[in-house]
Motif scaffolding. Sequence first.
Motif, PDB file in Angstrom:
ATOM      1  N   UNK A   1      18.970 -40.374  -0.917  1.00 39.42           N
ATOM      2  CA  UNK A   1      19.645 -39.303  -0.172  1.00 39.42           C
ATOM      3  C   UNK A   1      20.569 -39.901   0.869  1.00 39.42           C
ATOM      4  N   UNK A   2      21.813 -39.399   0.906  1.00 42.62           N
ATOM      5  CA  UNK A   2      22.781 -39.849   1.893  1.00 42.62           C
ATOM      6  C   UNK A   2      23.280 -38.625   2.659  1.00 42.62           C
ATOM      7  N   UNK A   3      23.156 -38.666   3.990  1.00 42.30           N
ATOM      8  CA  UNK A   3      23.531 -37.555   4.850  1.00 42.30           C
ATOM      9  C   UNK A   3      24.523 -38.046   5.891  1.00 42.30           C
ATOM     10  N   UNK A   4      25.562 -37.242   6.165  1.00 51.95           N
ATOM     11  CA  UNK A   4      26.492 -37.521   7.255  1.00 51.95           C
ATOM     12  C   UNK A   4      26.268 -36.496   8.362  1.00 51.95           C
ATOM     13  N   UNK A   5      25.944 -36.978   9.561  1.00 47.30           N
ATOM     14  CA  UNK A   5      25.796 -36.135  10.738  1.00 47.30           C
ATOM     15  C   UNK A   5      26.999 -36.320  11.644  1.00 47.30           C
ATOM     16  N   UNK A   6      27.411 -35.213  12.303  1.00 49.39           N
ATOM     17  CA  UNK A   6      28.501 -35.347  13.258  1.00 49.39           C
ATOM     18  C   UNK A   6      27.958 -35.796  14.616  1.00 49.39           C
TER      19      UNK A   6
END
Length: 892
Positions: free
Chosen positions: A39-44
């Motif tokens: 799983x790859x997630x981008x958070x601001x």
Amino acid sequence: MKRSLFILLFLILQQAYAQQQIKGTIVNGADLAALENASIVLLDSDSIMRYFTRADQQGKFQWNTIKSGNYIAIVSYPKFEIYSQSITVADKPLQLDSIKINSQSNLLEEVVVNQRIPIKIKGDTIEYDAGSFETEKNAKLEDLLRRLPGLTVSATGEITAQGKSVSKVFIDGEEFFGYDPKIAIRNVRADAVDKVQVYERKSEEAELTGIDDGVRLQTVNVVLKEEARKGIFGNADANIGTHNLFDANLFAAKFNKTERIGLTGNWNNMGNTGDASRIRMNNQIIGDPMYKNAGINYDNNFLQRKLQLNSSYNFNNRSLDNESESFRTQTLNNGITQETTQESRTRSDNKNNNLRAQVRYRIDSLSNLNIQLNGGIGSSASENISRSSTTRNAAFLANDFDRNNSGERNNENIDLRVDFRRRLNKNGRSINLHMNTHVDNSRATDLVDELTNYYDSLGMLNRSVLVDQTRLTDNKSNRLSGAINFSEPLSKQMNLTVGYSINSSSRTALINAYNNTDNGTVSVLDSLYSQNQLDAAINNGFDVNLSYNTEKVNINVSTKATYRYQELTDTYRDINLDRNFWQNNINANINYRISNSRNLTLGYQNNANVPSFAQLQPLQPPTNDLFRQLGNPDLKRETNNALNLNFNKFSLMNASSFNINASTNFTNNAIVNRSIIDSSGRTTTSFVNIQDFVNWNARINSNYTKPIFNGLVQFGPFAALNFDNNYQYINGELNRANNTNGNLGINANKQSSKGVDFNFNLSLGLNNEANSIQRELDNTAFRSSSNADLKYFLPYKFSLTQVIFYSYTGKTKVFPEPIQQFYMNLELTRKLLKSESLLLSLKAFDVFNSFNNINRSSSNGSFSETQQELLSQYLMVGLKWDFNKNLGKKND
């Protein structure tokens, strides 16, 4: 309007630009093997999830449209360490090196990482993580709900979840100002919310007794952050405007762990129930209104949380002085039509006091006691002055009617409910005892002055009927019920509940109508308009409920058989009736959790409805000479069969939701109204069973929600199709009416507090009406509705909100002209103070003074058009203060 829509479209399209591509590979740090499905997630920068994906079989992942900015990339894989990296997306594609993550077995220290998932499905509950959905500073719960996939909030505050109307809003599982759920969503701060849960709950009766009655209520439960359960918050605002308009509102709440106190107050002369000057609402002011409201809510736990108290008190005073005009046409048989025009002026003043309290006491580890008390006291005064005339075929005068009536009423009611539940053994065997009593009393004095003139076929006065009376009404009713239920676990998955219930009710209805005299002598009782009625009923019922629960499947089946005996007497009419009926109710519900993101629910209900006293008695007292209602002592019971289906699906990878719900209902031996209008325009109505035909309907609704433009916009198309097949009588003739309604539309929502935020809704539909008689009135009409509110963020803490509404209702065979309604509202605001908690506003309603206040309706061969005294264009200046002390602030 075109310019506003163009700006909206431009702002949406521009989000497609300034975006870049990101590529990378996830591998095992020990042997460089690809980690499939990592799983790859981008958070601001605010730790809000913006992008999510998974690695393919080669461990590769790719995003094609990432908006420029600074992000934190988080990579996770079962039994491996959590990896994080700060990245910057600029003006060119970004190629990340192979990301190596290590197995936890190779780690020397334990790593704890909190990863936020925006949407979860827990059984039949959909749970939203509030922090994953961005809202404006000082936003309210209402603004947050608009951002959640599958939920919509109308301009007036009605909530729809997964296509179904929400009936209850809880705060941490408790009602907060239970008499009006809008208070909670318009005042609780969005930044105080941790999670929002959406689910269908059983009726309160079923939850307390354990017997499923088939009723399902769509419910929203708001879970507050731990730090938000202590503090003081609220808001106060005042608005004044042209035409001497004003609107003042106050809300204040104090939370202290288990204790919650809330105060609310509203006062306006705009007619709406609280916060009447909201820019989003349809703020046309009807007549000359006045509204006052005050309420308090108190919740707390005592005795080391053994005793829970939830209570509220509310006072409201609503008054209205209004003038209206209406036109109604009825299509009778043999090519005859009847047209009625009316002008009226009404005045009303209503005052109500309502108290609600619920106490839940955990006596010990085996016993629980639940007590509910609801009570109310009210009074009202009214006046109605009107004049109407009725013609045949728009040519021959049939009658005219003059009314000058006034009245005063007082009422009080109290309802007490006690439920005791005790567990009898360790296996879960339990007993439930229930008692309920309800008392309702009302008194009224009505002054009636009505003159009816009847005309012959040549338009000459035939006869006149004058009703000049003082009517004294005294109604008293009480109900007492009790029940006992035993619950026994048959296995770990299966549970059986059996029970017995009894219900006794009685009601006295006294109307003494005295004819007024000119010479002051004693008034004479008019038995035609009077009533001295006593009715009573006893129900005995047996219940059986069987439930089966596993991790994937929940099945609930219940049946209830009730024997009802009822009797009615009226000494003024020499009526003495007694009837008995068997009522059977069957309910079955199946909930199947297909996966963690998909859920299917099926339901079936069968119930029998027995005729009421009003439908059985041979003659009810008339209210005027133009209307007579007869009963039918030979009425039989009607039976209903209903099927419903609901399917919902959520995708965690793209935060999208899909929901579809369908239902169908069949009524056999339906009880319907049979009215006959004579040549003088008098209506005589009775009730009959339709024995040879079935009334049925079918409904299907679906909606889909998906974030687009990198999650900046929540976008959702929806569709609905309804069909009704009803048999009703038109002037004594049985008519089969088929009505088909189709509807398509889209919703779009953006809240980033940058550039422009908006809520947009567009709906297009067709309505087809077909009848077995009077086929010349069959009709297909087009309708559409669109509304948008756009908020432009300007320099120096200014903002401009623009609300646009447009609707189109197509022409019909009766009304050859379509109706178009349009208005635009504007609000200019300026945030004051460093905390931006003070808001100065200038509002303009119906800027172009273009709103059309004609309303149309149709039913069973009757078509009406009304127009009321209305104010739509005005200006208001307001000041609003949001205050917050400690709420939502973590301790060091």
